[in-house]
Design a protein around this motif. Structure first.
Motif, mmCIF file in Angstrom:
data_model
loop_
_atom_site.group_PDB
_atom_site.id
_atom_site.type_symbol
_atom_site.label_atom_id
_atom_site.label_comp_id
_atom_site.label_asym_id
_atom_site.label_seq_id
_atom_site.Cartn_x
_atom_site.Cartn_y
_atom_site.Cartn_z
ATOM 1 N N ASN A 187 -9.572 -0.290 8.327
ATOM 2 C CA ASN A 187 -8.802 -0.349 7.087
ATOM 3 C C ASN A 187 -7.864 0.835 6.891
ATOM 4 O O ASN A 187 -6.672 0.638 6.615
ATOM 5 N N PRO A 188 -8.327 2.087 7.027
ATOM 6 C CA PRO A 188 -7.388 3.203 6.851
ATOM 7 C C PRO A 188 -6.311 3.250 7.924
ATOM 8 O O PRO A 188 -5.185 3.676 7.657
ATOM 9 N N ILE A 189 -6.655 2.799 9.147
ATOM 10 C CA ILE A 189 -5.655 2.776 10.219
ATOM 11 C C ILE A 189 -4.560 1.765 9.890
ATOM 12 O O ILE A 189 -3.348 2.054 10.008
ATOM 13 N N VAL A 190 -4.969 0.568 9.466
ATOM 14 C CA VAL A 190 -4.003 -0.487 9.145
ATOM 15 C C VAL A 190 -3.078 -0.041 8.019
ATOM 16 O O VAL A 190 -1.842 -0.142 8.122
ATOM 17 N N TYR A 191 -3.635 0.468 6.936
ATOM 18 C CA TYR A 191 -2.806 0.880 5.808
ATOM 19 C C TYR A 191 -1.985 2.121 6.140
ATOM 20 O O TYR A 191 -0.867 2.290 5.641
ATOM 21 N N GLY A 192 -2.523 3.013 6.989
ATOM 22 C CA GLY A 192 -1.762 4.181 7.392
ATOM 23 C C GLY A 192 -0.558 3.820 8.243
ATOM 24 O O GLY A 192 0.523 4.401 8.106
ATOM 25 N N VAL A 193 -0.740 2.840 9.124
ATOM 26 C CA VAL A 193 0.357 2.407 10.000
ATOM 27 C C VAL A 193 1.392 1.598 9.222
ATOM 28 O O VAL A 193 2.602 1.776 9.394
ATOM 29 N N LYS A 194 0.932 0.703 8.336
ATOM 30 C CA LYS A 194 1.835 -0.223 7.667
ATOM 31 C C LYS A 194 2.500 0.344 6.409
ATOM 32 O O LYS A 194 3.518 -0.186 5.969
ATOM 33 N N THR A 195 1.947 1.397 5.816
ATOM 34 C CA THR A 195 2.430 1.850 4.517
ATOM 35 C C THR A 195 2.956 3.268 4.622
ATOM 36 O O THR A 195 2.192 4.231 4.780
ATOM 37 N N LYS A 196 4.275 3.410 4.503
ATOM 38 C CA LYS A 196 4.927 4.721 4.633
ATOM 39 C C LYS A 196 4.458 5.671 3.535
ATOM 40 O O LYS A 196 4.270 6.869 3.769
ATOM 41 N N GLN A 197 4.273 5.145 2.314
ATOM 42 C CA GLN A 197 3.863 6.006 1.206
ATOM 43 C C GLN A 197 2.502 6.651 1.478
ATOM 44 O O GLN A 197 2.268 7.803 1.102
ATOM 45 N N ILE A 198 1.608 5.893 2.121
ATOM 46 C CA ILE A 198 0.294 6.441 2.465
ATOM 47 C C ILE A 198 0.449 7.539 3.506
ATOM 48 O O ILE A 198 -0.152 8.623 3.391
ATOM 49 N N ARG A 199 1.232 7.277 4.537
ATOM 50 C CA ARG A 199 1.450 8.289 5.577
ATOM 51 C C ARG A 199 2.030 9.559 4.976
ATOM 52 O O ARG A 199 1.582 10.672 5.268
ATOM 53 N N ASP A 200 3.054 9.387 4.131
ATOM 54 C CA ASP A 200 3.688 10.556 3.510
ATOM 55 C C ASP A 200 2.708 11.309 2.622
ATOM 56 O O ASP A 200 2.707 12.546 2.583
ATOM 57 N N GLY A 201 1.852 10.564 1.879
ATOM 58 C CA GLY A 201 0.876 11.208 1.004
ATOM 59 C C GLY A 201 -0.142 12.020 1.784
ATOM 60 O O GLY A 201 -0.499 13.132 1.380
ATOM 61 N N VAL A 202 -0.602 11.472 2.918
ATOM 62 C CA VAL A 202 -1.573 12.192 3.746
ATOM 63 C C VAL A 202 -0.941 13.440 4.359
ATOM 64 O O VAL A 202 -1.539 14.526 4.358
ATOM 65 N N ILE A 203 0.289 13.287 4.880
ATOM 66 C CA ILE A 203 0.983 14.433 5.478
ATOM 67 C C ILE A 203 1.237 15.520 4.445
ATOM 68 O O ILE A 203 1.036 16.717 4.701
ATOM 69 N N LYS A 204 1.672 15.109 3.247
ATOM 70 C CA LYS A 204 1.937 16.082 2.182
ATOM 71 C C LYS A 204 0.661 16.808 1.778
ATOM 72 O O LYS A 204 0.697 18.006 1.454
ATOM 73 N N MET A 205 -0.480 16.101 1.768
ATOM 74 C CA MET A 205 -1.740 16.724 1.399
ATOM 75 C C MET A 205 -2.211 17.702 2.484
ATOM 76 O O MET A 205 -2.705 18.803 2.184
ATOM 77 N N LEU A 206 -2.050 17.310 3.763
ATOM 78 C CA LEU A 206 -2.523 18.154 4.856
ATOM 79 C C LEU A 206 -1.590 19.329 5.132
ATOM 80 O O LEU A 206 -2.034 20.412 5.527
ATOM 81 N N PHE A 207 -0.281 19.103 4.935
ATOM 82 C CA PHE A 207 0.713 20.157 5.206
ATOM 83 C C PHE A 207 1.596 20.344 3.974
ATOM 84 O O PHE A 207 2.770 19.959 3.980
ATOM 85 N N PRO A 208 1.063 20.928 2.907
ATOM 86 C CA PRO A 208 1.805 21.030 1.643
ATOM 87 C C PRO A 208 3.080 21.832 1.743
ATOM 88 O O PRO A 208 4.023 21.601 0.971
ATOM 89 N N LYS A 209 3.169 22.779 2.677
ATOM 90 C CA LYS A 209 4.361 23.601 2.782
ATOM 91 C C LYS A 209 5.361 23.038 3.786
ATOM 92 O O LYS A 209 6.467 23.547 3.906
ATOM 93 N N GLY A 210 4.931 22.001 4.533
ATOM 94 C CA GLY A 210 5.809 21.467 5.586
ATOM 95 C C GLY A 210 6.706 20.390 5.085
ATOM 96 O O GLY A 210 7.574 19.948 5.824
#
Length: 314
Positions: A291-314
């Motif tokens: 489930n997280p893989i499918v939504y991570g691959v298909k949903t840009k907003q999810i990918r961006d949210g995870v990246i922003k959370m993991l790399f807040p300064k990047g």
């Protein structure tokens, strides 16, 4: 305590065999299960944290996804640690009441997952078929009400499964459960008494929860596809359908595994026991992993949210 016909009074502990027929290689089988457990825990944990921390993801679709991820996390934590203890540490014993508690939470999380998938289908139906009313229908209060309804329905309807075992079944033929977790029918089959009421209630739960949810999800998508195909522009049709693809995949893999496992359990008498147990384990562990893989691959907003959370300064 043994009685004349070879049965025993209600035992204080059960023994879980793990995967019958594969006892010699269970330590190796445990490796992919452990990897799946780690990935599912990390993936669903990241989903919940990202949706919680990113305000742009506080929309109904993502709120339901966060609840789905939390449910998958709970389901994984319910069964995998004990399963790995059986595979690697030979820790096969489980207390009678602990077995019933594991059974309750495992099946409750399953029912909750089905209910959340229905709620997500309803969200897509409103978003596509009634877009102007979406924010009015799925308000914050409405979201909380739906999530509470899903949780209460699952909690109330499942509680009778362990209660019927606790209150009705006093004698058991054996204390050995041919499974790697305390599944309802696996425990009921051990009883040396009339278990028709237990079996009937199990079927009632399956049809009243999973069966009805599937029917309503199919109806939702029938209306969704009807509305999508009426859109005049090809790009608009593609965009509308694309918002549903992740949910359709998650829905299909969950229910296909559910009904296939149920069919094998009830009618696959010639199927080797280890095949049935492996399918039962995969049925519970594969959705939380995918489930997280499918939504991570298909949903840009999810990918961006995870990246922003993991790399807040990047």
């Amino acid at each position: 305590m043994l009685i004349a016909n070879g049965t025993c009074f209600r035992p204080s502990v059960f023994t879980l065999t793990g995967i019958p027929g594969l006892e010699a290689v269970q330590r190796w089988v445990g490796i992919p299960f452990f990897i799946s457990f780690v990935l599912a825990t990390i993936g669903n944990g990241l989903l919940v944290a990202a949706i919680r921390s990113e305000r742009s993801l506080h929309e109904p679709m993502y709120v339901f996804l966060a609840v789905l991820a939390a449910t998958d996390l709970g389901l994984t934590l319910c069964i995998t640690p004990k399963m790995l203890a059986i595979f690697w540490l030979q820790s096969r014993e489980i207390h009678f009441d602990s077995c019933l508690i594991q059974m309750y939470f495992t099946h409750t999380f399953q029912c909750m997952e089905s209910g959340i998938l229905l709620a997500m289908a309803f969200d897509r139906y409103v978003a596509i078929c009634e877009p102007l009313r979406h924010s009015a229908i799925l308000t914050r209060k409405g979201l909380i009400s739906i999530i509470l309804a899903v949780t209460i329905r699952a909690s109330v309807i499942i509680i009778m499964c362990p209660l019927l075992i606790k209150l009705r079944l006093k004698h058991f033929r054996t204390t050995v459960i041919s499974h790697s977790y305390c599944e309802h029918m696996a425990v009921v089959k051990l009883a040396a008494e009339d278990v028709r009421a237990n079996k009937a209630y199990g079927l009632f739960v399956a049809f009243s929860v999973l069966g009805l949810d599937v029917i309503f999800i199919f109806l939702s998508y029938a209306f969704i596809f009807q509305a999508v195909f009426k859109l005049p522009q090809k790009e608009a049709r593609f965009k509308a359908f694309n918002t549903c693809t992740a949910h359709i995949f998650v829905f299909l893999q969950f229910y296909i595994l559910t009904f296939f496992t149920s069919f094998i359990h009830r009618f696959g008498f010639s199927v080797a026991p280890y095949v049935h147990i492996l399918l039962s384990n995969l049925y519970l562990l594969v959705p939380p992993l995918l489930n997280p893989i499918v939504y991570g691959v298909k949903t840009k907003q999810i990918r961006d949210g995870v990246i922003k959370m993991l790399f807040p300064k990047g």
